[in-house]
Every structure is written in structure tokens, then in C-alpha cells.
Design an enzyme around this catalytic site. Structure first.
Site, PDB file in Angstrom:
ATOM      1  CG  HIS A  85     -52.039 -51.216  -1.449  1.00 26.82           C
ATOM      2  ND1 HIS A  85     -51.823 -51.574  -2.782  1.00 26.82           N
ATOM      3  CD2 HIS A  85     -52.268 -52.393  -0.885  1.00 26.82           C
ATOM      4  CE1 HIS A  85     -51.902 -52.813  -2.989  1.00 26.82           C
ATOM      5  NE2 HIS A  85     -51.917 -53.512  -1.939  1.00 26.82           N
ATOM      6  CG  ASP A 164     -42.810 -57.537  -4.418  1.00 28.30           C
ATOM      7  OD1 ASP A 164     -43.072 -58.102  -3.464  1.00 28.30           O
ATOM      8  OD2 ASP A 164     -43.632 -57.146  -5.110  1.00 28.30           O
ATOM      9  NE  ARG A 171     -44.048 -63.983  -0.266  1.00 30.13           N
ATOM     10  CZ  ARG A 171     -44.730 -62.985  -0.345  1.00 30.13           C
ATOM     11  NH1 ARG A 171     -44.389 -62.008  -0.869  1.00 30.13           N
ATOM     12  NH2 ARG A 171     -45.923 -62.962   0.173  1.00 30.13           N
ATOM     13  CB  SER A 186     -44.661 -57.987  -0.942  1.00 25.72           C
ATOM     14  OG  SER A 186     -45.093 -58.070  -2.258  1.00 25.72           O
ATOM     15  CE  LYS A 190     -46.195 -54.947  -4.814  1.00 32.68           C
ATOM     16  NZ  LYS A 190     -46.588 -56.739  -5.100  1.00 32.68           N
TER      17      LYS A 190
END
Ligand code: URA
Ligand code: CA
Length: 436
Positions: A85, A164, A171, A186, A190
Site C-alpha cells: 500500500h 471505515d 472524518r 483505516s 482495508k
């Protein structure tokens, strides 16, 4: 839990105490189901923003969000499923390169991806610039392809981490995005819900990144590595530079073209180097090499002997794409107009503000501001210089690829994003730190 009240839990966090695992699970379940209203969740998010969370709370929040929806079962795929990621960034072509690269040395890449908002499209949008390529495959087909070719990509299916999705949107409008435990949970939720056994994180820092300061990037990276350790997913992070765009291309088809060059060993130095670094960690975590050095050697060899680009062609063809784009990248969508942006004076490139370059690409139509927006896959920007390079007056430091003849505003934006200095400039490091 009998008798638990959200107002008491908000007060507990407001006063600086740690929530228990049961309390966090109760909150996330209630919020996902709609029993806890947005206004109470907003108050809690703000309390977390100011008070933070312990490592234990952050891990509990992550797993509560993982279990708020579907969890992808990749157990029928042989081998260790390592996901990568990258946090934000501009024209970040690493995913396009890394998938086929690590697959070519035996690491299973089972990628689920979305489209998303941003300067350019997501990985799926970029790949769709290859004629015929599609991600509308069944889950069975997806699993079969990963076992057969070591790589496949499928569009977001099912309902991953609904908690999320809801919390991130909340948020966004309550000034509580910028909290390390909330960001870390978060992102990690995922990856874990998508089936990752091990996770390699590429945390970007610099003007073009989500985390502008190295100290913040380090905290975020450490928080995510800590979550991984606590929940049994081997996780490591590389903190890499995004003070200037990575590689030269910012745009969808343009980045695919850059990825093809990189897989053949002719890519930009920085993009190649970061992919080898991240890729080595992926290969090592996937137990396809006994050491990082050996992992890197395998990847370099795969580029040299053509197996990396061959894996890309197999992957494209398996999902309906025309693999000959790898031999002839001019088959990718091309913009009608190209327009060089030239330097007004001699000098050295002192800065290329990555997110400004991204905004310029977005103005051309390369990305989406809203979910419904269409993307122009052909357009974008190709830089010709990096920080530290010398430029002469009148020399092009970038080329705009556009489907509109008038690019004056984009040109001004780009010119403002690139700073020249009369004196030589030392380029920033590519990788700042590695956190394991
Ligand atoms: N990206 C995410 O997925 N979540 C955050 O909270 C911030 C960035
Ligand atoms: Ca790029």
C-alpha cells in the site's frame, strides 16, 4: 453490552482514558448498524483526535472495522499473500510495476482495487487504458488466475470495511482526518479485509504527500507496523520521498507506458529503485527468497531476462487486454495535442511540487474530483527533469498531453510548481527510512 452508553464512552475518551476492546467493538458495530448517530461518532472522533489511542486500542479499532463487513478469503491461493500500500502520492506508478514484477518471481498478487478520487485514476482506471482490459471477473475466475499466473486484479466486490467507509466520510467533514491512529486503522483495516497475510507499506513524505513532514510519516508508519504485529500480519514500512513526483509520467495511459518501460529495464531511475526496494520486501515476506539481497537479485534478473514484462503481458491477456501494448506502447490512448513547457532561464531544478503537478494533471482531465466524473485516459504530464537536473533557457522541462488545444492555465500551474535555482541543487533521498 448491556447498559453501555455511547455518551459515557465519549466522555471516557475525552478525559484521556483508554477504551477496552469490547467497548471499541460495541461502538463500531453500533455505528455500522446505524444505532449510533453521526453526531456521537463525530464527538468520539474529535476526542480521539486530541487524546490519541494506545497501540492496543488502535489494533482493536482496526479489527473491529475489518469485521464490520465482508473479509476476503484468499486461502485457496497457494503461498503468502503480500499486499503493498502506498499512502497518497502523485503519479505513483509503483503498483503497476510491482504487481507483474513480484508475480514474475513467484509471489501471488491478488489485487482488489477501486477507482477512487484523485489527480489521476486508480490502478484499475490506468490499466483500462489497455484496449480490452477489464476487471469484471468472477471471484472464482480471479482466484484461478492468481493460482495460474500469480497475478490478477478484480474490481472492489462485496462490502469491505463499511465502518471505515462511513467513518472516513464523517472524518472528512468534521476535521478529524488527520489523526495517526484513525489513519493507520483505516488503511490497515482495508488491507486486512482484502485478505493480506503480510503487508508492505510505502509511506510517502514531502510536499506531494499526505504526510508532509518526515516525523509525521514516521509516526504513521510505526503505528501501522504496530497494528500488523498485534494482529498477526507481518508488516513493514518504507518511508519514501514525494517532494517531487516519482518517475516522469503523471496520467493514466502515460503511467502505463512508464510502467512498461520500467518492467523492461528502461524506466526512470527513481521509480525503478523504489520498486526494487519495495519489491524485495514483498518477495522476502512471501518467503520466495532467503534474504533481501537475494530477493533484489531475483527481481533484477526478472527485469533483465524479460520475465517481468512477460508476466505483465500474460496478466493483461488473461483479463481481455491486448498484450501487444507492451511491445508497442503507442497503441495506448494518445492525446491530440502535446505542448512543451519551457524554462524561462538557465538554472538547476530546485523543486517540483508534486501535488501542484497532480492538480495540473487533474485540470487536463486525468483524475476525478467527484465519483461520477469521467476520466480522460490519454491526458497528463510528462516531466523531463528531476530535482538537481540542469536546465537551459528555452529547454522543455515538461510536456503537457492534452485533448484541448488551450492549455494556458495548466502551463501556468506547472511553471509555478517548478522552482529553479541558479546554483547546483542536491536531490532529495529516495528512501528515508525502513521500519520493521
Ligand atoms: N487513507 C485512508 O484510507 N484512510 C485515512 O484515514 C486516510 C488516508
Ligand atoms: Ca509516475
Amino acid at each position: 453490552m448491556i447498559g453501555m452508553r455511547m455518551v459515557d464512552l465519549i466522555a471516557k475518551k475525552r478525559d484521556g482514558a483508554a477504551l477496552t476492546n469490547e467497548e471499541i467493538e460495541w461502538i463500531i458495530r453500533g455505528y455500522t448498524d446505524g444505532d449510533i448517530p453521526d453526531y456521537q461518532m463525530s464527538a468520539l472522533a474529535m476526542a480521539i483526535y486530541f487524546r490519541g489511542m494506545t497501540k492496543e486500542e488502535t489494533a482493536a479499532l482496526t479489527m473491529a472495522m475489518v469485521h464490520s463487513g465482508e473479509v476476503i478469503d484468499l486461502s485457496s491461493i497457494r503461498g503468502v499473500k503480500v499486499d503493498k500500500h502506498s499512502t497518497g502520492g502523485v503519479g505513483d506508478t509503483t503498483t503497476l510495476v510491482l504487481g507483474p514484477l513480484v508475480a514474475s518471481v513467484g509471489v501471488p498478487v491478488a489485487k482488489m482495487s477501486g477507482r477512487g478520487l484523485g489527480h489521476t485514476g486508480g490502478t484499475i482506471d490506468k490499466l483500462e487504458s489497455v484496449p480490452g482490459f477489464h476487471v469484471e471477473i468472477s471471484k472464482d475466475e480471479f482466484l484461478r488466475l492468481v493460482n495460474e499466473n500469480k497475478i490478477a486484479i478484480i474490481g472492489q466486490t462485496g462490502d469491505l470495511t463499511p465502518a471505515d467507509k462511513k467513518l472516513y466520510a464523517l472524518r472528512d467533514v468534521t476535521a478529524t482526518v488527520n489523526s495517526i491512529p484513525l489513519i493507520a486503522s483505516s488503511i490497515m483495516s482495508k488491507k486486512i479485509a482484502a485478505g493480506a497475510d503480510a503487508i508492505v507499506l510505502d509511506v510517502k513524505t514531502g510536499a506531494g504527500a499526505f504526510m508532509k513532514e518526515l516525523a509525521e510519516a514516521r509516526q504513521l508508519a510505526q503505528a501501522m507496523v504496530d497494528i500488523g504485529k498485534r494482529v498477526g500480519r507481518q508488516t513493514m514500512a518504507v518511508i519514501s520521498d514525494m517532494s517531487q513526483p516519482l518517475g516522469y509520467a503523471v496520467g493514466n495511459a502515460l503511467e502505463v507506458k512508464e510502467a512498461i518501460a520500467t518492467l523492461k529495464g528502461n524506466g526512470p531511475h527513481d521509480l525503478t529503485e523504489l520498486c526494487l526496494t519495495l519489491g524485495s520486501h514483498m518477495v522476502y515476506l512471501a518467503k520466495q527468497a532467503p534474504s533481501l539481497d537475494e530477493a533484489r537479485r531475483l527481481l533484477e534478473q526478472a527485469i533483465d531476462d524479460g520475465s517481468a514484462i512477460a508476466a505483465f503481458k500474460t496478466f493483461l491477456a488473461a483479463q481481455g487486454g491486448d498484450p501487444s501494448v507492451a511491445d508497442d506502447p503507442d497503441k495506448l490512448p494518445q492525446a491530440a495535442y502535446t505542448h512543451p513547457v519551457t524554462a524561462g532561464e538557465d538554472g538547476y531544478v530546485a523543486g517540483i511540487v508534486a501535488d501542484e503537478v497532480g492538480t495540473a494533471a487533474m485540470w487536463l482531465g486525468a483524475g476525478r474530483a467527484k465519483k461520477e466524473d469521467a476520466i480522460d485516459l490519454a491526458v497528463g504530464i510528462v516531466l523531463h527533469k528531476k530535482v538537481g537536473d540542469r536546465v537551459r533557457k528555452g529547454e522543455a522541462f515538461a510536456t503537457i498531453h492534452s485533448n484541448r488545444p488551450d492549455v494556458r492555465k495548466v502551463e501556468e500551474k506547472l511553471a509555478a510548481a517548478i522552482r529553479l535555482s541558479p546554483r547546483p541543487v542536491v536531490p532529495p533521498p529516495l528512501v528515508y527510512e525502513t521500519i520493521v
